[in-house]
Design a protein around this motif. Structure first.
Motif, PDB file in Angstrom:
ATOM      1  N   PHE A   4      22.991 -48.527  55.261  1.00 31.37           N
ATOM      2  CA  PHE A   4      21.715 -47.829  55.076  1.00 31.37           C
ATOM      3  C   PHE A   4      21.572 -46.816  56.206  1.00 31.37           C
ATOM      4  O   PHE A   4      21.491 -47.194  57.375  1.00 31.37           O
ATOM      5  CB  PHE A   4      20.583 -48.862  55.125  1.00 31.37           C
ATOM      6  N   ILE A   5      21.568 -45.520  55.861  1.00 30.79           N
ATOM      7  CA  ILE A   5      21.522 -44.462  56.869  1.00 30.79           C
ATOM      8  C   ILE A   5      20.128 -43.860  56.898  1.00 30.79           C
ATOM      9  O   ILE A   5      19.715 -43.146  55.975  1.00 30.79           O
ATOM     10  CB  ILE A   5      22.556 -43.360  56.588  1.00 30.79           C
ATOM     11  N   ALA A   6      19.385 -44.148  57.950  1.00 31.36           N
ATOM     12  CA  ALA A   6      18.059 -43.567  58.119  1.00 31.36           C
ATOM     13  C   ALA A   6      18.219 -42.169  58.707  1.00 31.36           C
ATOM     14  O   ALA A   6      18.762 -41.997  59.791  1.00 31.36           O
ATOM     15  CB  ALA A   6      17.217 -44.433  59.057  1.00 31.36           C
ATOM     16  N   GLY A   7      17.761 -41.161  57.959  1.00 27.28           N
ATOM     17  CA  GLY A   7      17.996 -39.783  58.372  1.00 27.28           C
ATOM     18  C   GLY A   7      19.335 -39.274  57.890  1.00 27.28           C
ATOM     19  O   GLY A   7      19.989 -38.466  58.549  1.00 27.28           O
ATOM     20  N   GLY A   8      19.744 -39.726  56.713  1.00 33.61           N
ATOM     21  CA  GLY A   8      21.083 -39.404  56.222  1.00 33.61           C
ATOM     22  C   GLY A   8      21.270 -38.004  55.703  1.00 33.61           C
ATOM     23  O   GLY A   8      22.402 -37.591  55.431  1.00 33.61           O
ATOM     24  N   SER A   9      20.179 -37.231  55.546  1.00 37.61           N
ATOM     25  CA  SER A   9      20.328 -35.864  55.035  1.00 37.61           C
ATOM     26  C   SER A   9      20.573 -34.851  56.149  1.00 37.61           C
ATOM     27  O   SER A   9      20.787 -33.672  55.887  1.00 37.61           O
ATOM     28  CB  SER A   9      19.082 -35.451  54.252  1.00 37.61           C
ATOM     29  N   GLY A  10      20.561 -35.286  57.411  1.00 37.25           N
ATOM     30  CA  GLY A  10      20.777 -34.382  58.540  1.00 37.25           C
ATOM     31  C   GLY A  10      22.243 -34.089  58.785  1.00 37.25           C
ATOM     32  O   GLY A  10      23.133 -34.556  58.055  1.00 37.25           O
ATOM     33  N   PRO A 169      28.776 -26.705  62.802  1.00 44.61           N
ATOM     34  CA  PRO A 169      27.962 -26.144  61.721  1.00 44.61           C
ATOM     35  C   PRO A 169      26.676 -26.936  61.501  1.00 44.61           C
ATOM     36  O   PRO A 169      26.687 -28.166  61.441  1.00 44.61           O
ATOM     37  CB  PRO A 169      28.887 -26.243  60.499  1.00 44.61           C
ATOM     38  N   GLY A 170      25.564 -26.205  61.394  1.00 42.31           N
ATOM     39  CA  GLY A 170      24.282 -26.833  61.138  1.00 42.31           C
ATOM     40  C   GLY A 170      23.518 -27.277  62.362  1.00 42.31           C
ATOM     41  O   GLY A 170      22.373 -27.714  62.253  1.00 42.31           O
ATOM     42  N   THR A 171      24.128 -27.172  63.550  1.00 44.82           N
ATOM     43  CA  THR A 171      23.457 -27.577  64.782  1.00 44.82           C
ATOM     44  C   THR A 171      22.838 -26.361  65.468  1.00 44.82           C
ATOM     45  O   THR A 171      23.069 -25.216  65.084  1.00 44.82           O
ATOM     46  CB  THR A 171      24.438 -28.238  65.771  1.00 44.82           C
ATOM     47  N   TRP A 172      22.078 -26.604  66.527  1.00 54.72           N
ATOM     48  CA  TRP A 172      21.534 -25.512  67.332  1.00 54.72           C
ATOM     49  C   TRP A 172      22.648 -24.725  68.003  1.00 54.72           C
ATOM     50  O   TRP A 172      22.523 -23.517  68.214  1.00 54.72           O
ATOM     51  CB  TRP A 172      20.580 -26.065  68.397  1.00 54.72           C
ATOM     52  N   GLY A 177      22.748 -21.075  64.494  1.00 54.36           N
ATOM     53  CA  GLY A 177      21.792 -21.986  65.095  1.00 54.36           C
ATOM     54  C   GLY A 177      20.897 -21.329  66.131  1.00 54.36           C
ATOM     55  O   GLY A 177      21.035 -20.151  66.469  1.00 54.36           O
ATOM     56  N   ARG A 178      19.989 -22.122  66.658  1.00 49.97           N
ATOM     57  CA  ARG A 178      18.985 -21.634  67.610  1.00 49.97           C
ATOM     58  C   ARG A 178      19.629 -20.953  68.818  1.00 49.97           C
ATOM     59  O   ARG A 178      19.201 -19.872  69.235  1.00 49.97           O
ATOM     60  CB  ARG A 178      18.121 -22.814  68.058  1.00 49.97           C
ATOM     61  N   PHE A 179      20.659 -21.570  69.378  1.00 48.97           N
ATOM     62  CA  PHE A 179      21.254 -20.998  70.582  1.00 48.97           C
ATOM     63  C   PHE A 179      22.246 -19.878  70.260  1.00 48.97           C
ATOM     64  O   PHE A 179      22.504 -19.020  71.108  1.00 48.97           O
ATOM     65  CB  PHE A 179      21.904 -22.095  71.427  1.00 48.97           C
ATOM     66  N   GLY A 180      22.797 -19.900  69.057  1.00 46.63           N
ATOM     67  CA  GLY A 180      23.593 -18.752  68.630  1.00 46.63           C
ATOM     68  C   GLY A 180      22.729 -17.506  68.539  1.00 46.63           C
ATOM     69  O   GLY A 180      23.100 -16.423  69.017  1.00 46.63           O
TER      70      GLY A 180
END
Length: 279
Positions: A4-10, A169-172, A177-180
């Motif tokens: 069971f992955i809580a927050g699995g869509s991240g 990919p998908g991170t800040w 991303g935010r820092f890019g």
């Protein structure tokens, strides 16, 4: 196992689910948004609508699905608000651990962070004390980390992974991303602050391994902590940004040791951000 992955869509959930499926496990991944069901299903997991801040719904979800293990990847990074993240680490974790007790699930692996120690030159290990006397807003973050880690380790097999700054990919820390964006706008200066990184693929591999590690805490970082004077210019080049300016932050940061995770079997695809940024 039934996981069971809580927050699995991240970002981490989407990287972990294919590894679970390849290893023969069944994955149930929660999301707070129906619009993300297709994204979750595409990774090979069964989507489950859940807001873990709702204790009753969380207990019901875990009891109904009866997982062999829970992976806790809950974060709230949309607004960059430490307060909202802290609420998930405190209330959200409490609800998940209570649900695990109700369902008879003793195995949990939870995402934590590695930048939790007082500034210093020596690499921090898992046994070093947390920086609980830090000023706000950092104190809120550190206190929430302590609450998360303490709650998870109430379970017989409660494991905590303290990740370095996630990039990929998908991170800040990515081109989009935010820092890019900040680097291309000239808003990411190179300072003396030391940072420990880990690529999302290595973080996901560590989560899979940790399902078999049992109770404990492990730093999941690459082999090369580095000051901003070293990593920011290379990151800027990787995301198509001009060379950064140099400045003084007043915070030397703290390198983090991954020796315990290495000894437990962690093998890194990207041992250094130097190669990982361009990959």
């Amino acid at each position: 196992m039934r996981v069971f992955i809580a927050g699995g869509s991240g970002v981490l959930g989407r990287a972990l689910i294919p590894l679970l499926r390849t290893a023969g496990h069944e994955a149930i991944a929660t999301t707070r948004s129906l619009s993300k069901f297709a994204r979750v299903a595409d990774t090979g997991a069964t989507p489950f609508l859940l807001d873990v801040l709702d204790r009753t719904a969380t207990v019901r979800a875990v009891v109904e699905t009866r997982p062999d293990a829970i992976v806790h990847l809950l974060t709230d990074l949309t607004a960059g608000d430490s307060g909202s993240n802290a609420r998930l680490r405190t209330a959200g974790t409490r609800h998940l651990v209570d649900a695990a007790h109700e369902a008879g699930t003793s195995r949990m692996v939870a995402e934590s962070i590695s930048w939790v120690h007082s500034p210093g030159r020596e690499p921090a290990t898992e046994s070093d004390p947390l920086d609980l006397d830090a000023p706000e807003p950092r104190q809120t973050t550190i206190s929430a980390v302590r609450a998360l880690e303490g709650a998870v380790q109430e379970l017989d097999d409660g494991g905590v992974l303290r990740f370095g700054q996630l990039y990929g990919p998908g991170t800040w820390y990515s081109t989009a991303g935010r820092f890019g964006d900040a680097a291309r706008a000239g808003g990411l200066p190179a300072t003396e602050t030391v940072t420990s990184f880990v690529h999302t693929s290595d973080a996901a591999a560590a989560l899979l391994l940790a399902l078999g590690w049992g109770r404990g805490t492990w730093n999941i970082v690459d082999d090369e902590p580095a000051s901003g004077h070293e990593w920011v210019p290379r990151f800027a080049a990787a995301v198509g940004a001009p060379p950064p300016t140099s400045s003084i932050s007043g915070d030397i940061g703290r390198p983090v040791s991954n020796a315990a995770a290495r000894a437990a079997g962690l093998t890194l695809r990207y041992p250094s951000w130097r190669d990982g940024f361009f990959a």
